[in-house]
Every structure is written in C-alpha cells, then in structure tokens.
Design an enzyme around this catalytic site. Sequence first.
Site, PDB file in Angstrom:
ATOM      1  N   ASP A   7       0.860  -1.195   0.000  1.00  0.00           N
ATOM      2  CA  ASP A   7       0.000   0.000   0.000  1.00  0.00           C
ATOM      3  C   ASP A   7       0.892   1.238   0.000  1.00  0.00           C
ATOM      4  O   ASP A   7       2.086   1.150   0.302  1.00  0.00           O
ATOM      5  CB  ASP A   7      -0.901   0.013   1.249  1.00  0.00           C
ATOM      6  N   SER A   8       0.273   2.383  -0.311  1.00  0.00           N
ATOM      7  CA  SER A   8       1.008   3.647  -0.217  1.00  0.00           C
ATOM      8  C   SER A   8       1.431   3.900   1.227  1.00  0.00           C
ATOM      9  O   SER A   8       2.411   4.591   1.480  1.00  0.00           O
ATOM     10  CB  SER A   8       0.111   4.796  -0.679  1.00  0.00           C
ATOM     11  N   TYR A  39      -0.804   8.746  -2.201  1.00  0.00           N
ATOM     12  CA  TYR A  39      -0.841   8.554  -3.651  1.00  0.00           C
ATOM     13  C   TYR A  39      -2.047   9.281  -4.277  1.00  0.00           C
ATOM     14  O   TYR A  39      -1.997   9.720  -5.415  1.00  0.00           O
ATOM     15  CB  TYR A  39      -1.018   7.067  -3.987  1.00  0.00           C
ATOM     16  N   CYS A  70      -4.493  -1.487  -2.019  1.00  0.00           N
ATOM     17  CA  CYS A  70      -4.657  -0.052  -2.237  1.00  0.00           C
ATOM     18  C   CYS A  70      -5.486   0.139  -3.501  1.00  0.00           C
ATOM     19  O   CYS A  70      -5.078  -0.311  -4.580  1.00  0.00           O
ATOM     20  CB  CYS A  70      -3.274   0.568  -2.409  1.00  0.00           C
ATOM     21  N   ASN A  71      -6.631   0.760  -3.348  1.00  0.00           N
ATOM     22  CA  ASN A  71      -7.508   0.982  -4.511  1.00  0.00           C
ATOM     23  C   ASN A  71      -6.858   1.934  -5.508  1.00  0.00           C
ATOM     24  O   ASN A  71      -7.001   1.781  -6.722  1.00  0.00           O
ATOM     25  CB  ASN A  71      -8.832   1.594  -4.056  1.00  0.00           C
ATOM     26  N   CYS A 180     -11.124   3.071  -0.217  1.00  0.00           N
ATOM     27  CA  CYS A 180      -9.709   3.378   0.049  1.00  0.00           C
ATOM     28  C   CYS A 180      -9.392   2.648   1.340  1.00  0.00           C
ATOM     29  O   CYS A 180     -10.147   2.761   2.322  1.00  0.00           O
ATOM     30  CB  CYS A 180      -9.515   4.875   0.226  1.00  0.00           C
ATOM     31  N   THR A 181      -8.297   1.917   1.350  1.00  0.00           N
ATOM     32  CA  THR A 181      -8.021   1.073   2.517  1.00  0.00           C
ATOM     33  C   THR A 181      -7.677   1.886   3.766  1.00  0.00           C
ATOM     34  O   THR A 181      -7.724   1.368   4.873  1.00  0.00           O
ATOM     35  CB  THR A 181      -6.910   0.056   2.200  1.00  0.00           C
ATOM     36  N   HIS A 182      -7.349   3.157   3.579  1.00  0.00           N
ATOM     37  CA  HIS A 182      -7.107   4.024   4.745  1.00  0.00           C
ATOM     38  C   HIS A 182      -8.407   4.396   5.474  1.00  0.00           C
ATOM     39  O   HIS A 182      -8.356   4.910   6.589  1.00  0.00           O
ATOM     40  CB  HIS A 182      -6.431   5.330   4.327  1.00  0.00           C
TER      41      HIS A 182
HETATM   42  N1  DGL Z   1      -4.817   3.310   0.690  1.00  0.00           N
HETATM   43  C1  DGL Z   1      -4.957   3.778  -0.611  1.00  0.00           C
HETATM   44  C2  DGL Z   1      -6.243   3.341  -1.279  1.00  0.00           C
HETATM   45  O1  DGL Z   1      -6.773   2.305  -0.967  1.00  0.00           O
HETATM   46  C3  DGL Z   1      -4.547   5.151  -1.020  1.00  0.00           C
HETATM   47  C4  DGL Z   1      -4.199   6.196  -0.062  1.00  0.00           C
HETATM   48  C5  DGL Z   1      -3.332   7.287  -0.651  1.00  0.00           C
HETATM   49  O2  DGL Z   1      -2.133   7.099  -0.645  1.00  0.00           O
HETATM   50  O3  DGL Z   1      -3.865   8.303  -1.115  1.00  0.00           O
HETATM   51  O4  DGL Z   1      -6.754   3.961  -2.145  1.00  0.00           O
END
Ligand code: DGL
Length: 271
Positions: A7-8, A39, A70-71, A180-182
């Site tokens: 992931d990012s 990202y 990470c999407n 988004c996984t965050h």
């Molecule tokens: N966790 C990431 C996702 O699922 C992206 C977060 C990011 O770096 O902007 O999209």
Amino acid sequence: MKIAFFDSGIGGLSVLHHAMNILPNEEFIFYADEDNVPYGTKTQEQVLGYVAEAFKFLVAQDVGAIVIACNTATSAAVRAMREKYSLPIVGMEPAIKRALDLFPARKVLVTATEITITGEKLQALIDRLNARELAELRALSELVEFAERMEFNSAAVENYLREEFSAYDFSEFSSVVLGCTHFNYFKDTMRKILPAHIKFLDGNEGTLNQLIRLAGLVKSEKWKVESDFFTLATNHQPLITYYYSGRKVTSAKELARLEKYLQRLDEMYLI
Ligand code: DGL
C-alpha cells in the site's frame, strides 16, 4: 507461502488484518510506501512509477503472490504490473457490486481518493454494473493524511466528515463503500455521524477470496466473521515482516506504531 501486501501507507494493514484472521498460518510481507504517501492526490504517472519501484523490490523477496492493498495503486498500475510479472497479482476495487447485491435499487455512496474517483477503472466498473443512477462518488482524500498521523476521531476529523457528508440525504442510501483502505480506521467516527441503517462495505473480503483462489490457499475454518468466537487478528501474531519503502522496519518505536494500527483495526472490525 510468503504473500506480499502493498500500500502507499498504513491503509493496506486493514486488508492484512483481515488476512491474519482468515489465513493465520501464512507468512506475510507488508510494504508501506511511506516515502511517497499519499498517492491519491498525485498523478497517475507518478503513482505508476512508485508502484513499479515497489514491485521490483517485492518480486526480489521471493513472494508467491502480491496483493495491491490499495484501490488507488490498483486503479493506476495493476494492468501494467500484470503485463510485466507472471506471479499472481491481486488488486482492489471499491465494493459497489457487493453493495448493490446486498441492497438492490438503493443508492450507495462510494468514497475513495481523488485518483480512484476520477480513474477510468471505477468509471468502467460503474458502467459494467449499470450503476450510474445509484452510485454517488465522493473523494475523501484528506482522510489518508489523518490516518497516517494516527488522528482518527479528533474534532478536525469529525468536522471534515460532517462537511463532506452534508451534501447527501442518507435516507436514500443503503451504504457507504470504503473505496480506500485508509478509510477503515474511521468507521466509528462515521458511525457517529451517519444514520444507523447505513452499512459500511469494503473490498477486503473479495480481494482475499481472489488471493485464495489464485494462490491456491485454504481459508481457516475456525474463522467466522459474525461468530462470537472469532479471535481478534492481533492475537494471532502470524509471521509478518514490515518494510517502509524498501527499508525493513526494525525499530521498536515503528513496530509499536504498526501494532497500534492493528489494534485500532481490531476495534473497527465489526462496525
Ligand atoms: N490506501 C490507498 C487506497 O486504498 C490510497 C491512499 C493514498 O495514498 O492516497 O486507495
């Protein structure tokens, strides 16, 4: 088999956390690109470059499969990585299909980063599902930085979410898709703001089912999500090696930071 989760940043831990529950006997690598997070507000080309670097590192670690947890990275780079490498690569996409399967004909609010929301991949998914009328899209990119700062339920987070959600009449919606996984770290704060009937749906289960199929793994039979007997992931302690942008995480301080995220995910798991 050693499986890499990429992931990012620390968002991908939410996918790994679920994997720890359903695949407690596997060995995992978790790679957070902490030098380049976030990202979601960068360009597609920049993200493609970051993902290519990370993959170079991960394939050299002798892993049997890579999960792009990470999407955003999936949206920008999964196709290019699959063209380049032959090992199983599992991507993520916002769980819109799951939302519409569960609640047909009800609206769904799809939240994700800017890149995912505007990316071709999501637009194509919505067309494939014939969901133009039902899927409303909202970028919540700032949540990524809040999560990286370990700020989950401050007044600033709550105000940000209240403002973003104020644009919708939630009586028309069945669910919020966490694309988004965050975003999994904020389920309790979202729960506070949104009406009780709104469900939260993420792509973790679908992504791991795909991993299990592609890599020929076997799901733990002990695990049942709604059961009273499920064990919190942080109790399993399977073998995990962590990397920040290719540097192995060894300091007690950073390992404690990661452990805190996993504990937070334990708390969010059944919300
Ligand atoms: N966790 C990431 C996702 O699922 C992206 C977060 C990011 O770096 O902007 O999209």
